[in-house]
Design a protein around this motif. Sequence first.
Motif, short mmCIF file in Angstrom:
data_model
loop_
_atom_site.label_atom_id
_atom_site.label_comp_id
_atom_site.label_asym_id
_atom_site.label_seq_id
_atom_site.Cartn_x
_atom_site.Cartn_y
_atom_site.Cartn_z
N MET A 1 0.83 -1.21 0.00
CA MET A 1 0.00 0.00 0.00
C MET A 1 0.86 1.26 0.00
SD MET A 1 -3.26 -0.99 0.19
CE MET A 1 -4.27 0.17 1.08
N LYS A 2 2.02 1.21 0.65
CA LYS A 2 2.92 2.36 0.70
C LYS A 2 3.73 2.52 -0.59
CE LYS A 2 3.56 1.93 5.72
NZ LYS A 2 4.56 1.63 6.80
N ILE A 3 4.12 1.38 -1.16
CA ILE A 3 5.04 1.40 -2.30
C ILE A 3 4.33 1.68 -3.63
CG2 ILE A 3 6.61 -0.03 -3.69
CD1 ILE A 3 7.37 -1.47 -1.07
N VAL A 4 3.16 1.10 -3.82
CA VAL A 4 2.49 1.17 -5.13
C VAL A 4 2.27 2.59 -5.64
CG1 VAL A 4 0.27 0.75 -6.28
CG2 VAL A 4 1.43 -1.11 -5.09
N PRO A 5 1.81 3.55 -4.82
CA PRO A 5 1.63 4.91 -5.35
C PRO A 5 2.89 5.48 -5.98
CG PRO A 5 0.53 4.71 -3.24
CD PRO A 5 1.33 3.45 -3.42
N LYS A 6 4.05 5.16 -5.39
CA LYS A 6 5.31 5.64 -5.95
C LYS A 6 5.62 4.93 -7.27
CE LYS A 6 7.23 6.61 -1.37
NZ LYS A 6 8.30 6.27 -0.39
N LEU A 7 5.33 3.62 -7.33
CA LEU A 7 5.56 2.88 -8.56
C LEU A 7 4.61 3.33 -9.67
CD1 LEU A 7 6.09 -0.79 -7.27
CD2 LEU A 7 7.83 0.87 -7.98
#
Length: 333
Positions: free
Chosen positions: A268-274
Amino acid sequence: KEKWPKKITFHGMVMSEGAKMSKSKGNVVTLLDINNKYGADTFRAFLCNSTSIDSTLNWESDEVEKMKTHLASLFDICSDICANRKKGKLNGKFDAFVSKFENDVKKAGEFLAAMNLRDYSSIVLHDIPRIYRKARHISEKDIPALNDYIAERYVKMLCPLVPHYAEELWAMIGKGFVSDAEWPSFDEKKIDLKAEAMEQIAENVASDIRKVLELAKIEKPNKVTLFTADKWKYELVEHVKKLNTRNAGDIIKSVMQTPLKQHGQDVMKIVPKLAEKLPEFVFEKKEEEKALKDSIAVFEKYFNCKIEVIDAEKSTQPKAKQAMPAKPAILAE
């Protein structure tokens, strides 16, 4: 007839320091003046590197002086390349350089054939010297083999642009005149975009280390540790790259239908950046670790400290959790 020029072009109006060149303005620069002050090669290099055939030429004395200085420096580098040569095999650490050089030979030939002189000259005057300087730092003992790999072909590539310099260099390595030599060939099989991307990762890491040291105000580090990301993060990036969407919500829904859902909170934390920016190339964890370890000697020489590469999965250091594929976490001490 076979010796006639293939094409003749006219520039029309020529500018001088931003103003129209004319006798009435007193800003005319003659070809004789140019030859006496700068030499033909400097003028040719400036002309090709500063304008295209279908655009207006602007004579700028400061830029011509810079080109003269640049050519003198380039001649010194090329003289060393031609004089300090020895047959030898370049190891895998030079794969990125070999790929870029072969690609540059290919592109320079294509640009020259199309009379795209600006891009052609940019490759031979700037791109090749830049990648060569970087490659020299990889291994001191391999420099003679590196020089031998590029010497003949590079001088041939210089010839249409700076023929007098090229003939001087050719006298050191070849027979006859370089102007009579055939345009160099390239090896398509050695063009390896993956190797180039791996080198780019190492360069990005070096840049990130500099930023970390600057922010931490550490002038003389004792040690820098690089943490490579957990294996599941590589799988996550690979999964995201295969999707046709860059909507964070849709990506999360897709990821949660895979075994990666066990890392739900982190996902949930990483996906927005990806979703905002994905690495251009995705490597396997082992490949990235190898690329970083192969760069340790260069890193240590540049930062003058010990460099260590550690798998984040084998570390309890909190910093290790920040590691991502193509972007290792960095701890400076």
